[in-house]
Design a protein around this motif. Structure first.
Motif, PDB file in Angstrom:
ATOM      1  N   GLN A  38       8.108   4.967   0.699  1.00 22.16           N
ATOM      2  CA  GLN A  38       8.935   4.257  -0.284  1.00 22.16           C
ATOM      3  C   GLN A  38       8.166   3.597  -1.414  1.00 22.16           C
ATOM      4  OE1 GLN A  38      11.418   1.479   1.808  1.00 22.16           O
ATOM      5  NE2 GLN A  38      12.877   3.068   2.401  1.00 22.16           N
ATOM      6  N   HIS A  39       6.976   3.111  -1.139  1.00 26.76           N
ATOM      7  CA  HIS A  39       6.300   2.271  -2.131  1.00 26.76           C
ATOM      8  C   HIS A  39       5.156   2.963  -2.864  1.00 26.76           C
ATOM      9  CE1 HIS A  39       8.761  -1.028  -0.869  1.00 26.76           C
ATOM     10  NE2 HIS A  39       8.391  -0.858   0.374  1.00 26.76           N
ATOM     11  N   THR A  40       5.101   4.294  -2.775  1.00 26.79           N
ATOM     12  CA  THR A  40       4.073   5.026  -3.536  1.00 26.79           C
ATOM     13  C   THR A  40       4.675   5.665  -4.775  1.00 26.79           C
ATOM     14  OG1 THR A  40       4.384   7.003  -2.176  1.00 26.79           O
ATOM     15  CG2 THR A  40       2.635   5.455  -1.509  1.00 26.79           C
ATOM     16  N   PHE A  41       5.980   5.516  -4.960  1.00 30.20           N
ATOM     17  CA  PHE A  41       6.677   5.940  -6.170  1.00 30.20           C
ATOM     18  C   PHE A  41       6.400   7.393  -6.542  1.00 30.20           C
ATOM     19  CE2 PHE A  41       5.723   1.389  -6.408  1.00 30.20           C
ATOM     20  CZ  PHE A  41       7.019   0.891  -6.340  1.00 30.20           C
ATOM     21  N   GLY A  42       6.339   8.248  -5.528  1.00 36.69           N
ATOM     22  CA  GLY A  42       6.120   9.667  -5.763  1.00 36.69           C
ATOM     23  C   GLY A  42       4.697  10.028  -6.142  1.00 36.69           C
ATOM     24  N   GLN A  43       3.796   9.061  -6.179  1.00 34.12           N
ATOM     25  CA  GLN A  43       2.415   9.321  -6.572  1.00 34.12           C
ATOM     26  C   GLN A  43       1.534   9.723  -5.399  1.00 34.12           C
ATOM     27  OE1 GLN A  43       0.838   6.148  -8.985  1.00 34.12           O
ATOM     28  NE2 GLN A  43       2.687   6.052 -10.228  1.00 34.12           N
ATOM     29  N   SER A  44       2.080   9.732  -4.193  1.00 30.58           N
ATOM     30  CA  SER A  44       1.339  10.168  -3.019  1.00 30.58           C
ATOM     31  C   SER A  44       2.178  11.245  -2.341  1.00 30.58           C
ATOM     32  CB  SER A  44       1.086   8.988  -2.066  1.00 30.58           C
ATOM     33  OG  SER A  44       0.340   9.419  -0.952  1.00 30.58           O
ATOM     34  N   THR A  65      -2.798   6.251   5.725  1.00 29.69           N
ATOM     35  CA  THR A  65      -3.450   6.415   4.431  1.00 29.69           C
ATOM     36  C   THR A  65      -2.524   7.138   3.474  1.00 29.69           C
ATOM     37  OG1 THR A  65      -5.604   6.586   5.519  1.00 29.69           O
ATOM     38  CG2 THR A  65      -5.470   7.412   3.267  1.00 29.69           C
ATOM     39  N   ASP A  66      -2.436   6.621   2.247  1.00 29.12           N
ATOM     40  CA  ASP A  66      -1.724   7.325   1.181  1.00 29.12           C
ATOM     41  C   ASP A  66      -2.608   7.313  -0.059  1.00 29.12           C
ATOM     42  OD1 ASP A  66      -1.021   5.039  -0.639  1.00 29.12           O
ATOM     43  OD2 ASP A  66       0.219   4.415   1.056  1.00 29.12           O
ATOM     44  N   SER A  67      -2.198   8.052  -1.086  1.00 30.81           N
ATOM     45  CA  SER A  67      -3.054   8.164  -2.265  1.00 30.81           C
ATOM     46  C   SER A  67      -2.643   7.249  -3.409  1.00 30.81           C
ATOM     47  CB  SER A  67      -3.093   9.624  -2.744  1.00 30.81           C
ATOM     48  OG  SER A  67      -1.798  10.096  -3.020  1.00 30.81           O
ATOM     49  N   HIS A  68      -1.720   6.319  -3.165  1.00 32.46           N
ATOM     50  CA  HIS A  68      -1.337   5.352  -4.194  1.00 32.46           C
ATOM     51  C   HIS A  68      -2.298   4.167  -4.156  1.00 32.46           C
ATOM     52  CE1 HIS A  68       1.010   2.449  -6.498  1.00 32.46           C
ATOM     53  NE2 HIS A  68       1.669   3.489  -6.971  1.00 32.46           N
ATOM     54  N   PRO A  99      -9.426   0.252   0.256  1.00 35.46           N
ATOM     55  CA  PRO A  99      -9.270   1.389  -0.662  1.00 35.46           C
ATOM     56  C   PRO A  99      -9.987   2.617  -0.099  1.00 35.46           C
ATOM     57  CG  PRO A  99     -10.932  -0.140  -1.483  1.00 35.46           C
ATOM     58  CD  PRO A  99     -10.338  -0.767  -0.255  1.00 35.46           C
ATOM     59  N   THR A 100      -9.488   3.786  -0.456  1.00 36.17           N
ATOM     60  CA  THR A 100     -10.160   5.033  -0.091  1.00 36.17           C
ATOM     61  C   THR A 100     -11.035   5.477  -1.264  1.00 36.17           C
ATOM     62  OG1 THR A 100      -8.388   6.434  -0.957  1.00 36.17           O
ATOM     63  CG2 THR A 100      -8.215   5.740   1.363  1.00 36.17           C
ATOM     64  N   GLY A 149      -6.807   5.847  -3.195  1.00 34.32           N
ATOM     65  CA  GLY A 149      -5.632   5.380  -2.460  1.00 34.32           C
ATOM     66  C   GLY A 149      -5.994   4.190  -1.588  1.00 34.32           C
ATOM     67  N   LYS A 150      -5.313   4.090  -0.448  1.00 35.47           N
ATOM     68  CA  LYS A 150      -5.581   2.972   0.463  1.00 35.47           C
ATOM     69  C   LYS A 150      -5.280   3.397   1.889  1.00 35.47           C
ATOM     70  CE  LYS A 150      -0.967   1.327  -0.326  1.00 35.47           C
ATOM     71  NZ  LYS A 150      -0.700   2.390  -1.265  1.00 35.47           N
ATOM     72  N   THR A 151      -5.902   2.690   2.820  1.00 39.05           N
ATOM     73  CA  THR A 151      -5.600   2.834   4.233  1.00 39.05           C
ATOM     74  C   THR A 151      -5.246   1.465   4.778  1.00 39.05           C
ATOM     75  OG1 THR A 151      -7.148   4.674   4.498  1.00 39.05           O
ATOM     76  CG2 THR A 151      -6.484   3.515   6.504  1.00 39.05           C
ATOM     77  N   VAL A 152      -4.091   1.382   5.419  1.00 37.88           N
ATOM     78  CA  VAL A 152      -3.690   0.173   6.125  1.00 37.88           C
ATOM     79  C   VAL A 152      -4.011   0.433   7.587  1.00 37.88           C
ATOM     80  CG1 VAL A 152      -1.820  -1.415   6.676  1.00 37.88           C
ATOM     81  CG2 VAL A 152      -1.835  -0.231   4.459  1.00 37.88           C
ATOM     82  N   THR A 153      -4.871  -0.408   8.156  1.00 39.61           N
ATOM     83  CA  THR A 153      -5.320  -0.227   9.537  1.00 39.61           C
ATOM     84  C   THR A 153      -4.905  -1.418  10.388  1.00 39.61           C
ATOM     85  OG1 THR A 153      -7.252   1.002   8.770  1.00 39.61           O
ATOM     86  CG2 THR A 153      -7.343   0.151  11.014  1.00 39.61           C
ATOM     87  N   VAL A 154      -4.370  -1.113  11.546  1.00 35.14           N
ATOM     88  CA  VAL A 154      -4.045  -2.121  12.547  1.00 35.14           C
ATOM     89  C   VAL A 154      -4.912  -1.823  13.760  1.00 35.14           C
ATOM     90  CG1 VAL A 154      -2.263  -3.003  14.094  1.00 35.14           C
ATOM     91  CG2 VAL A 154      -1.689  -2.450  11.726  1.00 35.14           C
ATOM     92  N   GLU A 155      -5.678  -2.829  14.190  1.00 33.48           N
ATOM     93  CA  GLU A 155      -6.501  -2.711  15.394  1.00 33.48           C
ATOM     94  C   GLU A 155      -5.877  -3.570  16.481  1.00 33.48           C
ATOM     95  OE1 GLU A 155     -10.564  -3.704  14.629  1.00 33.48           O
ATOM     96  OE2 GLU A 155     -10.701  -2.317  12.947  1.00 33.48           O
TER      97      GLU A 155
END
Length: 160
Positions: free
Chosen positions: A57-63, A83-86, A123-124, A128-134
């Motif tokens: 939803q929040h990559t606005f079609g850019q990923s 991970t997404d590319s936004h 950031p990647t 883009g970015k990676t959201v990680t939960v440990e």
């Protein structure tokens, strides 16, 4: 169990992929010894669902795609990464906006903290970015069946 296990899936950034991501994670966790009917599995599925929804939803079609990575280290720690590319990092929305949506990261933070984990966003190299939960990895032990330890042999009476 092995010292290090990994699983990954890349999915198109569309609404149907959220369910696919949840199913992938549930199947992987079950294969790694965490039954689907546990609170931990429920929490992890909800975390993945929220992260995948954000990636759609929040990559606005850019990923065009997003990737879900699972890493289990030494039966001690589970890392969940989406991970997404936004390039935009997740952010809290104003309270007025949060009435209808915008609570995904709040839910993720709460579930992560409740389970003794931590959340990171990085950031990647590709922008883009990676959201990680440990999370600590805890597989429930089987509960003993009532009376299982007090087996009675044929011809004996209990308590004698």
């Amino acid at each position: 169990m092995a010292d290090h296990l990994e699983a990954s899936v890349t999915l198109p950034s569309e609404a149907a992929s959220v369910s696919t991501a949840r199913g992938f994670v549930a199947g992987t966790l079950d294969a790694w010894g965490l039954p689907a009917d546990t609170e931990a599995a429920d929490a992890i599925r909800l975390i993945v669902s929220e992260l995948a929804t954000n990636a759609v939803q929040h990559t606005f079609g850019q990923s065009p795609t997003f990737t879900v990575d699972l890493v289990l280290d030494r039966d001690e720690r589970l890392c969940i990464g989406v991970t997404d590319s936004h390039p935009r990092f997740p952010r809290r929305l104003p309270a007025a906006v949060q009435q209808d949506n915008g609570r995904g990261m709040v839910i993720i933070r709460w579930l992560t903290a409740e389970r003794g984990g931590r959340l990171r966003v990085r950031p990647t190299r590709e922008g883009g970015k990676t959201v990680t939960v440990e999370l600590p990895w805890t597989v429930p032990t089987a509960e003993p069946v009532a009376g299982a330890a007090a087996a009675v042999l044929p011809g004996e009476l209990p308590g004698r």
